[in-house]
Write an enzyme that holds these catalytic residues in place. Structure first.
Site, PDB file in Angstrom:
ATOM      1  N   CYS A  24      75.671 -65.397  65.068  1.00 44.27           N
ATOM      2  CA  CYS A  24      76.101 -64.613  66.015  1.00 44.27           C
ATOM      3  C   CYS A  24      74.647 -65.149  66.321  1.00 44.27           C
ATOM      4  O   CYS A  24      73.528 -65.507  65.446  1.00 44.27           O
ATOM      5  CB  CYS A  24      76.291 -63.611  66.170  1.00 44.27           C
ATOM      6  SG  CYS A  24      77.568 -62.965  65.911  1.00 44.27           S
ATOM      7  N   GLY A  84      77.125 -70.232  66.496  1.00 42.45           N
ATOM      8  CA  GLY A  84      77.942 -69.569  66.214  1.00 42.45           C
ATOM      9  C   GLY A  84      78.265 -71.171  67.650  1.00 42.45           C
ATOM     10  O   GLY A  84      77.882 -70.834  68.633  1.00 42.45           O
ATOM     11  N   ASN A 125      74.470 -59.153  67.057  1.00 44.07           N
ATOM     12  CA  ASN A 125      73.859 -60.316  65.671  1.00 44.07           C
ATOM     13  C   ASN A 125      73.855 -59.745  63.944  1.00 44.07           C
ATOM     14  O   ASN A 125      73.312 -58.989  64.121  1.00 44.07           O
ATOM     15  CB  ASN A 125      73.084 -61.308  65.670  1.00 44.07           C
ATOM     16  CG  ASN A 125      72.954 -61.814  64.874  1.00 44.07           C
ATOM     17  OD1 ASN A 125      71.073 -62.434  64.660  1.00 44.07           O
ATOM     18  ND2 ASN A 125      73.260 -62.750  63.432  1.00 44.07           N
ATOM     19  N   GLY A 126      74.669 -59.921  63.099  1.00 43.56           N
ATOM     20  CA  GLY A 126      75.016 -59.182  62.146  1.00 43.56           C
ATOM     21  C   GLY A 126      75.926 -58.542  61.343  1.00 43.56           C
ATOM     22  O   GLY A 126      77.387 -58.749  62.255  1.00 43.56           O
ATOM     23  N   TYR A 179      68.228 -72.414  55.949  1.00 43.89           N
ATOM     24  CA  TYR A 179      68.592 -72.690  56.638  1.00 43.89           C
ATOM     25  C   TYR A 179      69.295 -72.878  58.094  1.00 43.89           C
ATOM     26  O   TYR A 179      69.683 -73.387  58.937  1.00 43.89           O
ATOM     27  CB  TYR A 179      69.886 -72.834  55.586  1.00 43.89           C
ATOM     28  CG  TYR A 179      71.482 -73.665  56.671  1.00 43.89           C
ATOM     29  CD1 TYR A 179      71.291 -74.091  56.171  1.00 43.89           C
ATOM     30  CD2 TYR A 179      72.355 -72.663  56.436  1.00 43.89           C
ATOM     31  CE1 TYR A 179      72.828 -75.565  57.189  1.00 43.89           C
ATOM     32  CE2 TYR A 179      73.459 -73.213  57.301  1.00 43.89           C
ATOM     33  CZ  TYR A 179      74.105 -74.205  57.174  1.00 43.89           C
ATOM     34  OH  TYR A 179      75.213 -75.198  57.758  1.00 43.89           O
TER      35      TYR A 179
END
Ligand code: SF4
Length: 527
Positions: A65, A91, A165-166, A310
């Site tokens: 996210c 996302g 997020n996570g 990345y």
């Protein structure tokens, strides 16, 4: 395939059911075997989204996210939209924006890309000077609209919208404890657990309840939250995922305060980067200004090193470092560790580009864009009669024959997950006339799954968890294969800030106590 869910927006119904049903009919033949039969809207939607994504990305890893927040702007929803637009790479399955005008809290979310969901008409339904937003690729929970974020909950502490997020790793324990205490969950999302903890907290004030709830969950979370009149932003005590704060100057008035998963979102807003939110820090923005507290301390930082390798955009500054600089160093270090005579250095676009530039410069070998990426693959309409197996990597990448023909090629990529995509790319480059193909990877072998918000396959599917480098080289049909060493990688992200990094997917050493050990037992998978 955009489908919207409106919460707190008077007079607006969910009008996309028909469109959605049409999408299901036309996409059903593309679904992996069994998904259509399993039925159920959530499975179906998840299958559709994952099928399209896998066609586009092969066996690439996915971030879960991106989150954003805006406080004190007359067009807060539009600013949140622009920020999400910059974070789209984190996302692509769903996105949402919630706004508050001091009285009401509106929330609109939908399946699809940010630009597909938030047209001018939709943004006009999101009034207020505060906003939070979210763009999602799911791991925990599934990709159904119900689990799209922000989640808006009417709790005992008032209306709260949250975007996260996570991944929480003690999710099961906390959830069952809350259910025993009478909590009723509307979604399978981690974020709702945090809201339920806030609602069940005995702390007197909202900010104390938030701090109390965050200290009870383990795992990775960068969170933005909004009430009718305040915005909160927090990072987990390990600081797994990035979260930064920025500011926009308003002539004659107070600054607008913004938060985003990556600093590239600030550039689009012309906001200035202020600082990272610290691991274990909870920041509150209200009409009294910005206040902050450490709700947890003394836990060693373990920020995700794969963000540097990345996920994050190279034009972002995360964990106190420019991602571009880290990747350039990775390429240079890779050239020093595993140089090989060659005619050209070719990146696997897009994420391999920066490391390949560093490699080429360090090695003194010309850099060439020998592979061209089609950026529109994931969202292209696909004829129902076409089969998934007919697509694959050729849909995404195409070789530039005149740059590769008769050349000894060093290919630079950022990871090998299952090995299937790497093999196709090596074959493609050789098929375009390369005389030698040497694959270089800008991080160590991925040997363990991630539990902190990155959608990694199980250990048995990770090629490097089950095979030697020579076996992988043989499988992918490269003339040589080398990975960046762990020490080399750590050198490339080290700086005066002394940030500690999680390297669990390369070492199997997880920085938190709670992981699903079943899944990390040695596997006996065949390639
Ligand atoms: S396990 Fe790997 S991908 Fe997951 S947080 Fe750690 S470094 Fe990042």
């Amino acid at each position: 395939m955009s489908r919207l869910l409106f919460q707190g927006v008077p007079g607006v119904a969910d009008i996309s059911e028909q469109l959605h049903a049409q999408s299901r009919r036309s996409l059903a033949p593309l679904l992996p075997a069994g998904v259509a039969q399993r039925g159920g809207e959530r499975s179906l939607l998840a299958g559709v989204a994952r099928s399209l994504q896998s066609i586009a990305d092969g066996d690439a890893l996915h971030e879960e996210c991106g989150v954003v927040a805006v406080y004190g702007h007359p067009h807060a929803a539009r600013e949140a939209y622009l920020s999400l637009y910059a974070l789209q790479h984190r996302g692509q399955e769903s996105a949402g924006i919630a706004t508050a005008d001091g009285q009401r809290l509106a929330n609109i979310k939908g399946m699809g890309l940010v630009s597909e969901i938030f047209t001018d008409d939709v943004l006009a339904k999101l009034p207020g000077r505060m906003a939070i937003g979210h763009t999602r690729y799911s791991t925990t929970g599934d990709s159904a609209l119900l689990n799209a974020q922000p989640i808006r909950v009417d709790s005992t502490k008032g209306l709260i919208a949250i975007a996260h997020n996570g991944n929480l790793v003690n999710l099961g324990n906390v959830r069952s404890r809350l259910e025993r205490d009478g909590a009723y969950f509307q979604t399978t999302s981690d974020s709702e657990i945090i809201v339920q903890l806030i609602a069940h907290s005995s702390a007197g004030s909202l900010v104390d309840a938030i701090a109390d709830s965050l200290s009870q969950v383990e795992g990775a979370f960068s969170i933005v939250m909004m009430t009718r009149d305040r915005i909160f932003a927090a990072r987990d005590p390990h600081g797994f995922r990035p979260l930064s704060m920025g500011r926009m100057k308003n002539p004659g008035g107070p600054d607008t305060v913004v938060f985003a998963s990556e600093s590239c979102a600030f550039d689009l807003l012309r906001a200035e980067f202020v600082r990272d939110i610290l691991p274990g820090e909870l920041v509150m923005v209200s009409e009294d200004g910005v206040t902050s507290r450490q709700y947890a301390s003394g836990i060693p930082q373990s920020s995700c090193i794969f963000e540097q390798v990345y996920f994050a955009r190279p034009d972002s500054r995360i964990f106190g470092r420019w991602v571009q600089e880290s990747r350039d160093q990775m390429g240079r270090q890779l050239a020093r560790e595993s140089g090989v005579p060659a005619d050209v250095v070719v990146p696997v676009p897009d994420s391999g580009v920066t490391a390949a530039l560093g490699y080429a410069e360090e090695a003194g070998i010309p850099f060439r864009f020998g592979l061209i990426r089609n950026h529109y693959v994931g969202r292209t309409f696909i004829e129902p009669e076409q089969r998934v197996r007919d697509f694959g990597v050729r849909l995404k990448l195409n070789p530039v024959h005149n740059l590769l023909e008769g050349k000894r090629v060093i290919l630079i990529d950022d990871s090998i997950i299952r090995g299937t995509t790497s093999r196709k790319i090596v074959r493609m480059v050789r098929g375009a006339g390369a005389t030698e193909v040497h694959l270089r990877i800008s991080c160590p072998p991925t040997i363990s799954p991630c539990y902190y918000g990155v959608d990694t396959p199980s250990k048995k599917e990770l090629i490097a968890a089950n095979h030697s480098i020579e076996e992988i080289r043989h499988y992918i049909e490269a003339d040589s294969l080398a990975y960046l060493s762990l020490d080399g990688l750590l050198q490339c992200v080290r700086d005066e800030n002394n940030v500690g990094y999680c390297t669990a997917c390369y070492t199997g050493n997880y920085p938190t106590q709670w992981v699903d050990v079943e899944d990390i037992l040695p596997a006996a998978a065949a390639i």
